[in-house]
Design a protein around this motif. Structure first.
Motif, PDB file in Angstrom:
ATOM      1  N   GLY A 143     -20.440  -1.458   2.993  1.00 15.59           N
ATOM      2  CA  GLY A 143     -20.359  -0.695   4.230  1.00 15.59           C
ATOM      3  C   GLY A 143     -19.535  -0.994   5.266  1.00 15.59           C
ATOM      4  O   GLY A 143     -18.566  -2.141   4.910  1.00 15.59           O
ATOM      5  N   GLN A 144     -19.077  -0.437   6.348  1.00 13.77           N
ATOM      6  CA  GLN A 144     -18.001  -0.381   7.191  1.00 13.77           C
ATOM      7  C   GLN A 144     -18.740  -0.903   8.338  1.00 13.77           C
ATOM      8  O   GLN A 144     -19.396   0.017   9.222  1.00 13.77           O
ATOM      9  N   PRO A 145     -19.326  -2.325   8.470  1.00  9.34           N
ATOM     10  CA  PRO A 145     -20.472  -2.418   9.685  1.00  9.34           C
ATOM     11  C   PRO A 145     -19.921  -1.773  10.957  1.00  9.34           C
ATOM     12  O   PRO A 145     -18.856  -2.086  11.358  1.00  9.34           O
ATOM     13  N   SER A 146     -20.727  -0.860  11.370  1.00  8.91           N
ATOM     14  CA  SER A 146     -20.373  -0.306  12.642  1.00  8.91           C
ATOM     15  C   SER A 146     -20.693  -1.181  13.695  1.00  8.91           C
ATOM     16  O   SER A 146     -21.773  -2.240  13.368  1.00  8.91           O
ATOM     17  N   ALA A 147     -20.166  -1.172  14.686  1.00  2.99           N
ATOM     18  CA  ALA A 147     -20.305  -1.895  15.916  1.00  2.99           C
ATOM     19  C   ALA A 147     -21.760  -1.827  16.025  1.00  2.99           C
ATOM     20  O   ALA A 147     -22.408  -0.832  16.108  1.00  2.99           O
ATOM     21  N   ALA A 148     -22.487  -3.083  16.228  1.00  2.00           N
ATOM     22  CA  ALA A 148     -23.968  -3.144  16.554  1.00  2.00           C
ATOM     23  C   ALA A 148     -24.021  -2.571  17.997  1.00  2.00           C
ATOM     24  O   ALA A 148     -23.475  -2.877  18.871  1.00  2.00           O
ATOM     25  N   VAL A 149     -24.914  -1.380  17.911  1.00  2.00           N
ATOM     26  CA  VAL A 149     -25.106  -0.748  19.128  1.00  2.00           C
ATOM     27  C   VAL A 149     -26.350  -1.145  19.737  1.00  2.00           C
ATOM     28  O   VAL A 149     -27.165  -1.884  18.941  1.00  2.00           O
ATOM     29  N   THR A 150     -26.388  -1.432  21.090  1.00  2.00           N
ATOM     30  CA  THR A 150     -27.441  -1.877  21.966  1.00  2.00           C
ATOM     31  C   THR A 150     -28.380  -0.755  21.851  1.00  2.00           C
ATOM     32  O   THR A 150     -28.098   0.206  21.784  1.00  2.00           O
ATOM     33  N   VAL A 151     -29.780  -1.158  21.917  1.00  2.00           N
ATOM     34  CA  VAL A 151     -30.816  -0.377  21.993  1.00  2.00           C
ATOM     35  C   VAL A 151     -30.596   0.609  23.022  1.00  2.00           C
ATOM     36  O   VAL A 151     -30.737   1.811  22.799  1.00  2.00           O
ATOM     37  N   GLN A 152     -30.228   0.100  24.237  1.00  2.00           N
ATOM     38  CA  GLN A 152     -30.052   0.994  25.466  1.00  2.00           C
ATOM     39  C   GLN A 152     -29.002   1.997  25.327  1.00  2.00           C
ATOM     40  O   GLN A 152     -29.215   3.232  25.784  1.00  2.00           O
ATOM     41  N   ALA A 153     -28.059   1.723  24.570  1.00  2.00           N
ATOM     42  CA  ALA A 153     -27.122   2.919  24.270  1.00  2.00           C
ATOM     43  C   ALA A 153     -27.469   3.826  23.640  1.00  2.00           C
ATOM     44  O   ALA A 153     -27.074   5.083  24.029  1.00  2.00           O
ATOM     45  N   ASN A 154     -28.012   3.712  22.411  1.00  2.00           N
ATOM     46  CA  ASN A 154     -28.438   4.784  21.694  1.00  2.00           C
ATOM     47  C   ASN A 154     -29.493   4.548  20.784  1.00  2.00           C
ATOM     48  O   ASN A 154     -29.212   3.877  19.686  1.00  2.00           O
ATOM     49  N   GLU A 155     -30.661   4.707  21.095  1.00  2.00           N
ATOM     50  CA  GLU A 155     -31.737   4.366  20.422  1.00  2.00           C
ATOM     51  C   GLU A 155     -31.875   4.706  19.022  1.00  2.00           C
ATOM     52  O   GLU A 155     -32.352   4.410  18.067  1.00  2.00           O
ATOM     53  N   ILE A 156     -31.536   6.277  18.953  1.00  2.00           N
ATOM     54  CA  ILE A 156     -31.457   6.980  17.467  1.00  2.00           C
ATOM     55  C   ILE A 156     -30.649   6.309  16.555  1.00  2.00           C
ATOM     56  O   ILE A 156     -31.162   6.096  15.504  1.00  2.00           O
ATOM     57  N   GLU A 157     -29.349   5.973  17.107  1.00  2.00           N
ATOM     58  CA  GLU A 157     -28.491   5.337  16.144  1.00  2.00           C
ATOM     59  C   GLU A 157     -28.819   3.827  15.893  1.00  2.00           C
ATOM     60  O   GLU A 157     -28.804   3.692  14.645  1.00  2.00           O
ATOM     61  N   ARG A 158     -29.502   3.233  16.673  1.00  2.00           N
ATOM     62  CA  ARG A 158     -29.843   2.046  16.151  1.00  2.00           C
ATOM     63  C   ARG A 158     -31.201   2.156  15.269  1.00  2.00           C
ATOM     64  O   ARG A 158     -31.288   1.460  14.337  1.00  2.00           O
TER      65      ARG A 158
END
Ligand code: HEC
Ligand code: HEC
Ligand code: HEC
Length: 434
Positions: A183-198
């Motif tokens: 995997g290319q660890p994607s930058a951990a997204v914050t829940v607030q930023a993008n729930e669907i992506e999380r």
């Protein structure tokens, strides 16, 4: 060049290719270089937070489910994982000589990210490193810090029981070349930023929902073009399609209903059963609200795709009168003579209704058969420690009677499932044609 010398040249080239292939197959794998990081010398408070984070991540990934046996010390290993090619046993992850005692955080990251043991051995993909490869280094280090706080346990690892050639490193090498990209660890997204992506990261990554719900090809590689469209597991259960609202899809549902389904294993009056009940019991019921919401948002937003139409069964073989008789004799006391189930005064489900229940009318009767054969218990929960149970009927009903019973349930009280033939029961019980 004469034809003879051209032929010689061709043969020579072929032999070289073959030698190259064999050399590649049996050449010992180099150990992946991983950066060692400075040990965390931060404050004890930061250390406590890291360990707590690691504990929570282990719940999201349900690590314990595959690395513990019921009644034994947590993470002492020995857990059998069935695959179509034999059984693999989850190893000891406690900080003992038998487990991860001598490991560094870098060794641990190598296992989670590259699927490789410290001695260079490729690990079997029954360990879902195809999913843990997507988590970031910080999360890996937190998980490791948490596992290092467990009580050391000296249970030795049980050797895997895979059939030849699947038990060889050469086979794993080929498998990895075909199916694995770190995997290319994607930058951990914050829940607030993008729930669907999380939500997507959890489903495809740490929570490895796709390990069960995505179909695999004959060599056990996930078919990414058919992601989440439903798959039969090696133990005979069917993990239904998350794209099809007739199966396990939740498109169009209210957010809270999906959260309720994930956390409590309840949808309408259906109770999660079999392997999904274990996922709820061991993992989902302990998730925090934000992560449950993220996955719920992701599931609701999945594209809709209807599964293959159920096969047209012939009507002749199954004996409906027999089905009804058996139902009334063995099942109606709990599930009701109209399949209406039984609810407690406070609305909780004691015995789930079988009428209008999508788990009952799935195109494949695999899960219906499994629950009737194996029985089960609802989830033990705080305030309700002794859930209602269902006895197993494995011994009581032969293929013919079972087919009649399942057909009766699938066709009665407004249900529109297909007929189940005795041969279907036989095949579901003998998936490898034995
Ligand atoms: C679906 C079952 C399953 C789940 C879930 C799972 N593992 Fe494993 N794990 C395995 C199996 C099986 C192996 C052994 C693979 C082999 O022998 O090649 C393994 C191997 C490992 C190893 C290598 C140990 C060794 O001695 O070589 C580590 C480390 C590990 N798992 C950590 C984890 C962590 C951390 C999690 C949770 C994020 C996790 N596993 C979740 C099944 C699982
Ligand atoms: C003693 C009461 C009892 C009897 C008798 C019983 N069941 Fe059940 N049944 C339950 C309970 C409790 C559950 C929920 C189990 C769980 O959550 O794992 C259940 C679950 C089920 C489910 C899964 C429903 C869902 O929503 O997932 C099916 C299908 C089912 N039973 C069919 C049958 C059939 C067919 C019979 C007769 C052969 C039968 N049951 C007999 C109590 C019973
Ligand atoms: C170990 C295999 C496995 C894993 C991992 C797994 N599932 Fe399932 N899932 C199943 C099976 C089998 C069923 C069908 C049994 C049932 O209806 O409860 C199911 C059913 C479902 C359903 C339908 C339930 C209903 O009431 O209609 C949903 C939704 C679902 N899974 C979502 C998920 C999500 C989200 C994850 C990841 C957090 C996940 N599953 C992880 C095996 C799995």
């Amino acid at each position: 060049m004469t034809p003879i010398s051209a032929l010689r040249w061709l043969c020579g080239a072929l032999v070289l290719c073959l030698l190259g292939l064999v050399g590649w197959l049996f050449w010992p794998a180099p150990t992946m270089a991983v950066p060692e990081r400075q040990a965390d010398t931060a404050s004890p408070m930061a250390m406590t937070a890291t360990i707590e984070r690691g504990r929570y991540l282990s719940v999201l990934g349900n690590c314990q489910g595959c690395h513990s046996l019921p009644g034994q010390a947590p993470y002492a290993g020995g857990t059998p994982i069935a695959t179509p090619y034999g059984t693999v046993f989850g190893p000891n992850l406690t900080p003992s000589a038998q487990g991860l005692g001598g490991w560094s955080a870098g060794d641990f990251w190598r296992a989670l990210h590259h699927g490789q043991a410290p001695d260079g051995r490729w690990l079997n993909p029954a360990f879902p490193y195809t999913h843990t490869t997507h988590i970031g280094r910080d999360d890996s280090d937190s998980l490791f810090a948490y596992l290092q706080t467990l009580l050391p346990n000296e249970t030795p690892n049980r050797p895997n029981e895979m059939r030849w050639p699947y038990n060889t490193q050469a086979a794993l090498k080929v498998w990895r070349a075909l199916y694995f990209t770190p995997g290319q660890p994607s930058a951990a997204v914050t829940v607030q930023a993008n729930e669907i992506e999380r939500g997507r990261q959890l489903v495809e990554g740490l929570a490895h929902c796709s390990a069960c719900h995505t179909p695999r090809d004959r060599l056990g590689g996930l078919i990414s073009a058919k992601a989440l469209s439903g798959a039969t597991m090696p133990n005979g259960w069917y993990a239904p399609s998350l794209l099809d609202p007739q199966e396990a899809g939740v498109q169009g549902w209210a957010l809270n209903d999906v959260v309720h389904l994930l956390r409590d294993g309840k949808s309408g009056h259906h109770t999660a059963i079999g392997p999904m009940a274990e996922v709820v019991a061991q993992s989902l019921q302990h998730w925090n609200e934000a992560d449950l919401h993220a996955v719920a948002h992701y599931l609701i937003a999945l594209p809709r795709q209807s599964s293959a139409p159920p096969k047209q069964a012939s009507q002749a073989v199954t004996n409906r009168a027999l089905g009804q008789r058996v139902y009334e004799q063995h099942c109606a006391t709990c599930h009701g003579d109209q399949g209406q189930g039984f609810l407690l005064a406070d609305g909780r489900v004691a015995y789930p209704p079988l009428a209008g229940n999508r788990a009952v009318t799935l195109a494949t009767p695999a899960n219906l058969l499994r629950i009737v054969q194996e029985g089960g218990f609802g989830l033990p929960k705080a305030g309700h420690p002794h859930p209602f149970g269902m006895p197993p009927f494995q011994m009581t009903l032969d293929d013919n009677t079972m087919a009649a019973l399942l057909t009766y349930i699938r066709e009665s009280w407004g249900n529109t499932g297909t007929v189940v033939q005795p041969l279907d029961i036989h095949q579901l019980n003998n998936p490898h044609g034995r």
